[in-house]
Design an enzyme around this catalytic site. Structure first.
Site, PDB file in Angstrom:
ATOM      1  NE  ARG A  56       7.074 -28.970 -37.921  1.00 41.44           N
ATOM      2  CZ  ARG A  56       7.712 -29.210 -39.073  1.00 41.44           C
ATOM      3  NH1 ARG A  56       8.598 -28.338 -39.543  1.00 41.44           N
ATOM      4  NH2 ARG A  56       7.452 -30.313 -39.754  1.00 41.44           N
ATOM      5  CG  ASP A  77      15.776  -7.139 -27.227  1.00 40.37           C
ATOM      6  OD1 ASP A  77      14.716  -6.481 -27.270  1.00 40.37           O
ATOM      7  OD2 ASP A  77      15.895  -8.188 -26.577  1.00 40.37           O
ATOM      8  CE  LYS A  86       9.092  -9.275 -21.072  1.00 36.58           C
ATOM      9  NZ  LYS A  86       9.435 -10.503 -21.811  1.00 36.58           N
TER      10      LYS A  86
END
Length: 384
Positions: A50, A173, A198
């Site tokens: 983690r 973004d 993407k």
């Protein structure tokens, strides 16, 4: 030595991974939850996945290199990245955002962040002056460019100068153009966001998200957040994204080539009333996009003459997939009204131009003639 971007996509800045002496060309998947310590007070540099994992770390180094940042952090999805990003802010803070954002971002801001007492002003940053919306508690400006789905272009340099003047963070973004075509940090952004699902991943086979910064202070804060909230990308998914990035330049160039051909086709079709694409001179942001990016990408939004025709096209395409998401090798067609922007209030959608006649294309790397033929048969088979 500073490598070119195609080389960086494979090697990053060429850093070697000293702890692996096998000579493996494909970076290993360290599928482990925890790591053994040699003794008390001694560490291999890894404690718990983690917190850090060699496969994720390697991916983060490559993405930071592509954006010319000092630190990238890989998350389990694009929305996980944006959710962690919002932990930089406190109750009572105010953020200016563009009105035409991915619907998931709007949903997060309006339902989760506002519940946590962070306020937002949603404006058209391609036309309105963000300075008029700055308040004493404003902390950041958040934009996409091109915007999703209406392909508006925002001048990153101009907004950066404004943000710096008022001591605000500029968050960009960069999903639609990827670091191959646009590098917001070089234009003055403080933090870059990616849905790695993407174009970076490029194969529609896994989810990922990234935050990238060139600020050591911001990097430290984000590193604390990711290890605390536990939304880091898993090792196998990190490897998939790393593999996808290797072909990013080839995919971006081919998809853009196809997109330009599809745009020309759509502009000539009588059933198509408008085409939104940064690479056509009719787009108000065409000149700005040319200045701040090296390409126009492969995302196209177009409006047809009726809702009935839009629904017919979605039902009639044969090669193109009617599906959410974007940036993969396969061409996808999306209906923002019921998919990506379904949770955006109807009056907001319509104000932004997202009507029931609007369709969004993510153009892939197929043969351009096959894509055009598929769109042609879908359009020509319509009987009103």
């Amino acid at each position: 030595m500073e490598y070119g971007i195609a080389t960086k996509c494979i090697y990053g800045q060429g850093e070697t991974f000293a702890q692996d002496g096998t000579g493996a060309i494909s970076f290993p998947i360290y599928q482990t939850a925890t790591y053994a310590h040699p003794a008390v007070g001694e560490s291999t540099g890894y404690d718990y996945s983690r917190l850090q994992n060699p496969t994720r770390q390697r991916l983060e180094e490559i993405v930071a290199s592509l954006e010319n940042g000092t630190q990238a952090l890989a998350f389990s999805s694009g929305m996980a990245a944006i959710t962690a990003l919002m932990e930089l802010f406190r109750p009572g803070d105010h953020i200016i955002t563009d009105a035409d954002l991915y619907g998931g971002s709007i949903r997060l801001f309006d339902n989760i962040c506002e519940k946590n007492e962070i306020a937002f002003s949603h404006i058209d940053c391609s036309k309105e002056d963000p300075e008029t919306y700055i308040q004493s508690n404003t902390k950041a400006i958040y934009i996409e460019t091109p915007t999703n789905p209406m392909m508006n272009i925002i001048d990153i340099r101009a907004v950066s100068q404004l943000a710096k003047k008022h001591g605000l963070l500029l968050i960009v973004d960069n999903t639609f153009l990827s670091p191959y075509f646009q590098k917001p940090l070089e234009l003055g952004a403080d933090i870059v966001v990616h849905s790695g699902t993407k174009f970076l991943g490029g194969h529609n086979d896994t989810l990922a998200g990234f935050l990238v910064t060139a600020s050591e202070e911001i990097a430290q804060r984000l590193c604390f957040i990711i290890k605390t909230v536990g939304s880091g990308l898993a090792p196998f998914d990190s490897w998939l994204i790393m593999r996808g990035i290797k072909t990013l330049p080839l995919r971006m160039e081919k998809a853009q080539q196809n997109a330009l051909a599809v745009v020309k086709f759509l502009q000539q079709e009588k059933g198509v009333s408008k085409v939104y694409y940064p690479g056509i001179e009719e787009n108000p942001g065409y000149e700005i996009c040319k200045k701040q990016a090296s390409g126009f990408g492969s995302m196209i939004t177009f409006e047809v003459e009726s809702e009935k025709l839009a629904l017919h096209i979605l039902k009639s395409v044969r090669l193109i997939h009617f599906a959410e998401s974007l940036g993969g090798v396969e061409t996808l067609i999306t209906y923002p009204t019921t998919q990506t922007h379904a949770d955006v209030p109807e009056e907001v959608r319509i104000r932004n131009g997202i009507t029931k006649r609007v369709l969004r294309l993510s153009v892939g790397i197929e043969e351009e003639r096959d894509l055009i033929q598929d769109l042609r048969q879908a359009l020509e088979s319509f009987k009103d």
